[in-house]
Design a protein around this motif. Structure first.
Motif, PDB file in Angstrom:
ATOM      1  N   LEU A   1      46.901  52.169  43.288  1.00  0.00           N
ATOM      2  CA  LEU A   1      48.266  52.309  42.777  1.00  0.00           C
ATOM      3  C   LEU A   1      48.327  51.942  41.293  1.00  0.00           C
ATOM      4  CD1 LEU A   1      51.260  52.862  43.245  1.00  0.00           C
ATOM      5  CD2 LEU A   1      51.512  50.476  43.987  1.00  0.00           C
ATOM      6  N   ILE A   2      47.640  50.870  40.922  1.00  0.00           N
ATOM      7  CA  ILE A   2      47.577  50.503  39.502  1.00  0.00           C
ATOM      8  C   ILE A   2      46.938  51.635  38.706  1.00  0.00           C
ATOM      9  CG2 ILE A   2      46.552  48.901  37.846  1.00  0.00           C
ATOM     10  CD1 ILE A   2      46.726  46.753  40.062  1.00  0.00           C
ATOM     11  N   ASP A   3      45.893  52.235  39.275  1.00  0.00           N
ATOM     12  CA  ASP A   3      45.208  53.337  38.600  1.00  0.00           C
ATOM     13  C   ASP A   3      46.122  54.557  38.478  1.00  0.00           C
ATOM     14  OD1 ASP A   3      42.879  54.229  37.311  1.00  0.00           O
ATOM     15  OD2 ASP A   3      42.210  55.287  39.104  1.00  0.00           O
ATOM     16  N   ASP A   4      47.003  54.752  39.445  1.00  0.00           N
ATOM     17  CA  ASP A   4      47.965  55.864  39.376  1.00  0.00           C
ATOM     18  C   ASP A   4      48.913  55.700  38.183  1.00  0.00           C
ATOM     19  OD1 ASP A   4      47.168  57.427  41.542  1.00  0.00           O
ATOM     20  OD2 ASP A   4      48.295  56.226  42.974  1.00  0.00           O
ATOM     21  N   ARG A   5      49.331  54.474  37.939  1.00  0.00           N
ATOM     22  CA  ARG A   5      50.299  54.220  36.876  1.00  0.00           C
ATOM     23  C   ARG A   5      49.639  54.080  35.509  1.00  0.00           C
ATOM     24  NH1 ARG A   5      55.370  52.528  37.858  1.00  0.00           N
ATOM     25  NH2 ARG A   5      55.258  51.144  36.048  1.00  0.00           N
ATOM     26  N   ARG A   6      48.493  53.446  35.472  1.00  0.00           N
ATOM     27  CA  ARG A   6      47.781  53.240  34.215  1.00  0.00           C
ATOM     28  C   ARG A   6      46.292  53.260  34.531  1.00  0.00           C
ATOM     29  NH1 ARG A   6      49.553  48.166  30.772  1.00  0.00           N
ATOM     30  NH2 ARG A   6      51.458  49.453  30.780  1.00  0.00           N
ATOM     31  N   PRO A   7      45.591  54.357  34.212  1.00  0.00           N
ATOM     32  CA  PRO A   7      44.188  54.515  34.609  1.00  0.00           C
ATOM     33  C   PRO A   7      43.328  53.299  34.286  1.00  0.00           C
ATOM     34  CG  PRO A   7      45.000  56.526  33.615  1.00  0.00           C
ATOM     35  CD  PRO A   7      46.090  55.513  33.446  1.00  0.00           C
ATOM     36  N   LEU A   8      42.582  52.850  35.309  1.00  0.00           N
ATOM     37  CA  LEU A   8      41.682  51.716  35.157  1.00  0.00           C
ATOM     38  C   LEU A   8      40.276  52.210  34.832  1.00  0.00           C
ATOM     39  CD1 LEU A   8      42.722  49.560  38.252  1.00  0.00           C
ATOM     40  CD2 LEU A   8      43.200  49.055  35.845  1.00  0.00           C
ATOM     41  N   PRO A   9      39.535  51.509  33.988  1.00  0.00           N
ATOM     42  CA  PRO A   9      38.149  51.897  33.728  1.00  0.00           C
ATOM     43  C   PRO A   9      37.278  51.645  34.945  1.00  0.00           C
ATOM     44  CG  PRO A   9      38.660  49.823  32.642  1.00  0.00           C
ATOM     45  CD  PRO A   9      39.958  50.336  33.189  1.00  0.00           C
ATOM     46  N   ALA A  10      36.190  52.393  35.034  1.00  0.00           N
ATOM     47  CA  ALA A  10      35.288  52.261  36.182  1.00  0.00           C
ATOM     48  C   ALA A  10      34.719  50.854  36.289  1.00  0.00           C
ATOM     49  CB  ALA A  10      34.162  53.284  36.059  1.00  0.00           C
ATOM     50  N   ARG A  11      34.549  50.182  35.167  1.00  0.00           N
ATOM     51  CA  ARG A  11      33.978  48.830  35.203  1.00  0.00           C
ATOM     52  C   ARG A  11      34.897  47.828  35.897  1.00  0.00           C
ATOM     53  NH1 ARG A  11      35.724  49.448  29.876  1.00  0.00           N
ATOM     54  NH2 ARG A  11      37.242  47.883  29.171  1.00  0.00           N
ATOM     55  N   VAL A  12      36.162  48.199  36.071  1.00  0.00           N
ATOM     56  CA  VAL A  12      37.106  47.355  36.810  1.00  0.00           C
ATOM     57  C   VAL A  12      37.198  47.809  38.262  1.00  0.00           C
ATOM     58  CG1 VAL A  12      39.506  46.618  37.005  1.00  0.00           C
ATOM     59  CG2 VAL A  12      38.438  46.822  34.746  1.00  0.00           C
ATOM     60  N   ARG A  13      37.352  49.109  38.460  1.00  0.00           N
ATOM     61  CA  ARG A  13      37.545  49.637  39.808  1.00  0.00           C
ATOM     62  C   ARG A  13      36.323  49.445  40.694  1.00  0.00           C
ATOM     63  NH1 ARG A  13      37.259  54.529  39.812  1.00  0.00           N
ATOM     64  NH2 ARG A  13      37.137  55.113  37.603  1.00  0.00           N
ATOM     65  N   LEU A  14      35.151  49.813  40.183  1.00  0.00           N
ATOM     66  CA  LEU A  14      33.955  49.836  41.020  1.00  0.00           C
ATOM     67  C   LEU A  14      33.548  48.464  41.544  1.00  0.00           C
ATOM     68  CD1 LEU A  14      31.779  52.550  39.222  1.00  0.00           C
ATOM     69  CD2 LEU A  14      33.189  52.775  41.267  1.00  0.00           C
ATOM     70  N   PRO A  15      33.573  47.401  40.720  1.00  0.00           N
ATOM     71  CA  PRO A  15      33.226  46.082  41.278  1.00  0.00           C
ATOM     72  C   PRO A  15      34.173  45.640  42.393  1.00  0.00           C
ATOM     73  CG  PRO A  15      33.066  46.028  38.891  1.00  0.00           C
ATOM     74  CD  PRO A  15      33.704  47.336  39.248  1.00  0.00           C
ATOM     75  N   VAL A  16      35.465  45.909  42.228  1.00  0.00           N
ATOM     76  CA  VAL A  16      36.421  45.545  43.285  1.00  0.00           C
ATOM     77  C   VAL A  16      36.111  46.327  44.557  1.00  0.00           C
ATOM     78  CG1 VAL A  16      38.842  45.548  43.972  1.00  0.00           C
ATOM     79  CG2 VAL A  16      38.219  44.925  41.635  1.00  0.00           C
ATOM     80  N   GLN A  17      35.886  47.617  44.415  1.00  0.00           N
ATOM     81  CA  GLN A  17      35.567  48.440  45.582  1.00  0.00           C
ATOM     82  C   GLN A  17      34.269  47.982  46.240  1.00  0.00           C
ATOM     83  OE1 GLN A  17      35.508  52.376  43.925  1.00  0.00           O
ATOM     84  NE2 GLN A  17      37.744  52.581  43.899  1.00  0.00           N
TER      85      GLN A  17
END
Length: 353
Positions: free
Chosen positions: A86-102
């Motif tokens: 949802l955060i990525d929908d509103r303001r795209p997150l860089p992969a370095r943030v998304r991938l570690p969480v995932q």
């Protein structure tokens, strides 16, 4: 069972109601997706409709009887994935943030379910570590490729519904008492919640799923696979067959774009399904075609899949066919470049040099 059916119906209704509200309030919420050069739509369209899927599925999961600590942890992990989306929908997150969480979420899922141990069986500890690493990479890739494949109206929704219903049907037909557990009904609830969204997303779409919904569905499908693997309902080859259309298209597209020297993190519309939608002047024939293949080809194959080494041979044959079809459709190639054997041969020659 009647109570469970009421919960399943409520999941669809709640999802549908949330999506309806989102369509009406999308502008105020900052959830309108404007068309770009690489988009498959031509006018501003509300997005974030996957929030309805998340709401319906999570409320149902909490309401269904039989939930234990692992079940509740999986629901919490799904919520984390959805919030990041949802955060990525509103303001795209860089992969370095998304991938570690995932990656942390997938690791927690594997630890809590013991899926690596179920896959490695009685093999030595080194094989258990290898299985865990393989499943971690596979889970991370599946979550993201499901997001990548959510690029035209209806395609991701139908894929999730048919994969879940197919797995439920296979388990129901082969495992006595399978309907007595939380997992089987949670799969039904997720399919119902997805249907509540798909009512508004089927071509021509009134709202898009968004990353919140696509990553949540990717995670939920992977979690369902791990739970069914541990329970002995379905094998890994059966899940690979059910996932073949999405996994094949996304993987081929990624590899071809890498060979072409493209930035694979950049938005594009060169998936096989996207090229097909332009060829057939819309998403409806493509999403419908994927649904037909899932239902009439992949489900029967997964249902009668043999055991042991023969199952993996069937998986190889299925993926060779899917990969061949994706290449024939020009997966990974730009619009102006037709698909041909010589095109791919030149790409391979260039990469070797």
């Amino acid at each position: 069972m009647t109570g469970n059916l009421v919960i399943i119906a409520a999941a669809a209704v709640l999802s549908c109601a949330c999506v309806f509200v989102l369509i009406r309030r999308a502008a105020q919420l900052g959830l309108v997706q404007a068309p770009e050069a690489r988009s498959s739509h031509v006018r501003p369209t509300p997005t974030g409709g996957g929030i309805g899927i998340v709401a319906g599925a999570l409320v149902a999961g909490l309401s269904l009887p039989g939930a234990d600590g692992v079940s509740l942890l999986i629901l919490a992990l799904g919520l984390v994935i959805a919030l990041v989306g949802l955060i990525d929908d509103r303001r795209p997150l860089p992969a370095r943030v998304r991938l570690p969480v995932q990656a942390l979420v997938v690791a927690a899922l594997l630890w809590s379910t013991g899926a690596a141990g179920a896959l490695a069986g009685g093999l030595p500890a080194a094989f258990h570590l290898g299985a865990a690493a393989l499943l971690l990479v596979g889970g991370l890739w599946w979550i993201n490729l499901f997001n990548f494949m959510d690029g035209i109206d209806g395609i991701a929704g139908q894929q999730a519904i048919l994969m879940l219903l197919s797995a439920m049907l296979i388990a129901f037909g082969t495992v006595p008492g399978v309907t007595g557990g939380w997992t089987w009904w949670m799969m039904a609830a997720t399919a119902a919640a997805t249907f509540g969204f798909l009512v508004f997303n089927w071509p021509p779409a009134r709202i898009f799923m968004g990353d919140a919904g696509s990553t949540f569905l990717g995670f939920t499908l992977f979690a369902s696979a791990m739970l069914s693997l541990v329970a002995g309902w379905l094998s890994l080859p059966q899940w690979l067959v059910l996932a073949a259309l999405f996994a094949g298209d996304a993987t081929v597209t990624l590899l071809v774009r890498l060979l072409r020297g493209e930035n694979v993190a950049q938005a594009h519309r060169s998936h096989a399904y996207q090229r097909l939608s332009r060829r057939f002047n819309g998403a409806r024939p493509v999403s419908s075609g994927f649904a037909v293949v899932n239902l009439l080809v992949l489900l029967p194959i997964a249902f009668i899949l043999p055991q042991e080494v023969w199952a993996w041979l069937v998986v190889v044959v299925v993926y060779v066919c899917v990969i061949g079809a994706a290449l024939a459709c020009g997966a990974g190639l730009p619009d102006q470049q037709p698909a041909s054997f010589n095109t791919y041969r030149r790409l391979l020659s260039r990469s070797r040099n």
